[in-house]
Design a protein around this motif. Structure first.
Motif, PDB file in Angstrom:
ATOM      1  N   LYS A  90      31.882  38.901  35.679  1.00 26.70           N
ATOM      2  CA  LYS A  90      31.836  39.306  34.389  1.00 26.70           C
ATOM      3  C   LYS A  90      30.363  40.171  34.267  1.00 26.70           C
ATOM      4  CE  LYS A  90      33.365  40.807  29.960  1.00 26.70           C
ATOM      5  NZ  LYS A  90      33.983  40.028  28.365  1.00 26.70           N
ATOM      6  N   ALA A 165      40.530  37.905  41.708  1.00 22.18           N
ATOM      7  CA  ALA A 165      39.787  38.356  40.435  1.00 22.18           C
ATOM      8  C   ALA A 165      38.890  39.658  40.751  1.00 22.18           C
ATOM      9  CB  ALA A 165      39.437  38.014  39.875  1.00 22.18           C
ATOM     10  N   ARG A 168      39.949  42.450  41.558  1.00 20.73           N
ATOM     11  CA  ARG A 168      40.577  43.550  40.865  1.00 20.73           C
ATOM     12  C   ARG A 168      39.782  43.294  39.354  1.00 20.73           C
ATOM     13  NH1 ARG A 168      43.938  38.915  41.424  1.00 20.73           N
ATOM     14  NH2 ARG A 168      44.044  38.644  39.285  1.00 20.73           N
ATOM     15  N   GLN A 169      38.774  43.372  39.227  1.00 16.74           N
ATOM     16  CA  GLN A 169      37.757  42.989  37.643  1.00 16.74           C
ATOM     17  C   GLN A 169      38.291  42.689  36.910  1.00 16.74           C
ATOM     18  OE1 GLN A 169      36.148  46.647  37.607  1.00 16.74           O
ATOM     19  NE2 GLN A 169      35.082  47.290  39.844  1.00 16.74           N
ATOM     20  N   ASP A 170      38.698  41.471  37.628  1.00 15.72           N
ATOM     21  CA  ASP A 170      39.964  40.661  35.868  1.00 15.72           C
ATOM     22  C   ASP A 170      39.109  39.584  35.791  1.00 15.72           C
ATOM     23  OD1 ASP A 170      41.668  38.897  34.548  1.00 15.72           O
ATOM     24  OD2 ASP A 170      43.473  38.927  35.871  1.00 15.72           O
ATOM     25  N   TYR A 171      38.296  39.012  35.087  1.00 12.13           N
ATOM     26  CA  TYR A 171      37.954  38.231  34.593  1.00 12.13           C
ATOM     27  C   TYR A 171      37.859  37.027  33.680  1.00 12.13           C
ATOM     28  CZ  TYR A 171      34.764  41.610  37.334  1.00 12.13           C
ATOM     29  OH  TYR A 171      34.625  42.434  37.961  1.00 12.13           O
ATOM     30  N   ASP A 172      39.249  37.045  33.326  1.00  9.73           N
ATOM     31  CA  ASP A 172      40.041  36.103  32.229  1.00  9.73           C
ATOM     32  C   ASP A 172      40.235  35.032  33.499  1.00  9.73           C
ATOM     33  OD1 ASP A 172      42.037  34.565  30.711  1.00  9.73           O
ATOM     34  OD2 ASP A 172      43.169  36.192  30.827  1.00  9.73           O
TER      35      ASP A 172
END
Length: 185
Positions: A90, A165, A168-172
């Motif tokens: 992130k 991730a 996808r720029q998914d930092y969860d």
């Protein structure tokens, strides 16, 4: 104009700043020389080509993003390590917008093999660290791994999920943490 740059690190720092300010395409020999206040020849004293400069810049960005944490406990617990990795992802996305999605495309050509090699070395370092954490994590069940399902294969899976991730720029990290919890503990 100065003719000498004090260090290779100064050039790389300037290159990272250019990426932050104007994106990946802003890094080239001339722009870095101008930003450092030196001649183009001074940059060539440290990097023999744009590809070499780009490769070293990519490596320095990856190293900044995934620098060794001050809290060594991160590398004793798989879940803490994953949380730390996702936090760093992130941070990297915020600090270097588009870097994760775009930089690897710049290494498609033959003259970019050094940059690709450096990127793969950095990825291998992260993968090796994940594997080491899995082996050190005291909470991992003794029967979690088998001959067919090894810690190395599981670290490959975790790293693949991390790369996905990133794209996808998914930092969860919650889904990955659940996979770890159900698989290892």
């Amino acid at each position: 104009m100065n003719t000498v740059v004090t260090s290779k690190e100064e050039i790389l720092k300037t290159s990272r700043e250019l990426i932050q300010q104007a994106g990946w395409s802003a890094v080239n020999i001339r722009s870095v020389a101008a930003a450092c206040g030196v001649s183009v020849g001074s940059i060539y004293n440290y990097f023999d080509s744009k590809a070499a400069l780009m490769g070293a810049t990519v490596e320095s960005v990856w190293c900044e993003i995934f620098h060794r944490p001050e809290d060594e406990a991160v590398f004793q617990d798989t879940q803490a390590c994953i949380i730390w990795l996702y936090q760093r992802m992130k941070y990297g996305c915020k600090r270097y917008p588009g870097f994760f999605n775009l930089h690897s495309l710049g290494f498609m050509g033959e003259d970019k093999s050094d940059g690709k090699r450096r990127m793969q070395q950095t990825w291998q370092h992260i993968l090796d660290s994940l594997h080491s954490v899995l082996l050190r994590d005291a909470r991992v069940r003794p029967d979690a791994f088998t001959e067919a399902f090894t810690a190395e294969k599981f670290s490959d899976l975790l790293f693949s999920l991390m790369l996905s991730a990133l794209l996808r720029q998914d930092y969860d990290p919650s889904v990955v943490l659940e996979i770890v919890r159900r698989t290892l503990y």
